[in-house]
Design a protein around this motif. Structure first.
Motif: not given
Length: 278
Positions: A160-166
């Motif tokens: 999930d590319n949104r995990k980058l914002w972790d």
């Protein structure tokens, strides 16, 4: 008879939104005002960017500004879509970056969508993704002052590319909105044509709002697979605003050959995509 997923059916959708008194906003304008009777038209330009021009021109003739979300997978690919990008910008539409930097970095490391990625390799993927995100954003900003981003989800990838914002903060790059993360979906209805239908939850691995029940509550027991059914729900007042309507222009065409190919291709892909969610 008007076929679905054509410029004619999309035009009918815009007409009923106007009849219901909706005002059209880009994400950037919406974030500064957040008005009640608003609709944001989002278009994910995943493939065949030229097909986006039909939608952009149709909206432009109605004095509507929409939000066009462009992928950047390589310099060569990006340069090939610049003429389309410039034409869409000239019509007054918003441009956003449809990012997939983390999944692409992990694919390079594992050489497969299905490779097991250990913690150290994952952190290396994050480092690579940070670098490519900044580079790709700057490529787009040569043509438009991008302040909106949205995740692109590959159904074959477990990432999930949104995990980058972790691991980083997109506001550090002047970004004010990631629609999956920055809109309140307890009050905003999100509609997407993923799967070439509006109710393809089973074939929709990424383009969904985690924890959101608003759409399910609104449409419980109501058919909403086709654009014409969505039009009926909007006309009846069931699908009330604010709305985000996400389309993929590659699936909309007035050319019979292209229209049939998309219909057949998607009817094959949807069952396969459903398996990836299990």
């Amino acid at each position: 008879m008007v076929k679905d997923f054509t410029p004619e059916s999309y035009s009918l959708l815009l007409s009923v939104l106007e009849e219901r008194g909706y005002m059209f906003y880009t994400f950037e304008r919406y974030m500064s005002m957040q008005p009640e009777g608003s609709v944001i038209l989002r278009h994910d330009v995943d493939r065949h960017p030229g097909r986006s021009l039909d939608m952009a021109e149709l909206e432009h003739h109605r004095n509507i500004a929409a939000s066009y979300h462009f992928r950047v997978t390589s310099g060569k690919q990006f340069q090939s879509q610049v003429p389309v990008l410039e034409k869409i910008i000239s019509m007054g539409h918003e441009i956003a970056y449809h990012y997939e930097d983390l999944s692409r970095a992990l694919y390079k490391i594992g050489r497969s969508h299905f490779a097991r990625i250990g913690p150290e390799d994952f952190l290396e993927g994050v480092r690579m993704a940070k670098e490519s995100f900044a580079q790709n954003l700057e490529l787009l900003r040569q043509y438009y002052p991008v302040r909106v981003i949205s995740m692109h989800g590959d159904p074959l990838s477990s990432c999930d590319n949104r995990k980058l914002w972790d691991h980083m903060n997109y506001s550090d790059y002047g970004i004010i909105c990631e629609p999956y993360l920055d809109l309140d979906y307890s009050s905003v209805t999100y509609l997407t044509d993923t799967g070439r239908r509006w109710d393809a939850d089973g074939a929709n691995r990424r383009d969904r709002i985690p924890g959101s029940t608003k759409m399910a509550d609104l449409f419980a027991g109501q058919p909403h697979a086709t654009t014409f059914q969505i039009i009926s729900l909007i006309r009846s007042g069931i699908a009330n605003g604010p709305l985000v309507i996400n389309t993929h222009p590659q699936r909309w065409s007035g050319n019979l050959f292209v229209w049939l190919r998309e219909l057949i291709t998607q009817s094959i892909k949807n069952p396969v995509k459903s398996l990836t969610r299990k």
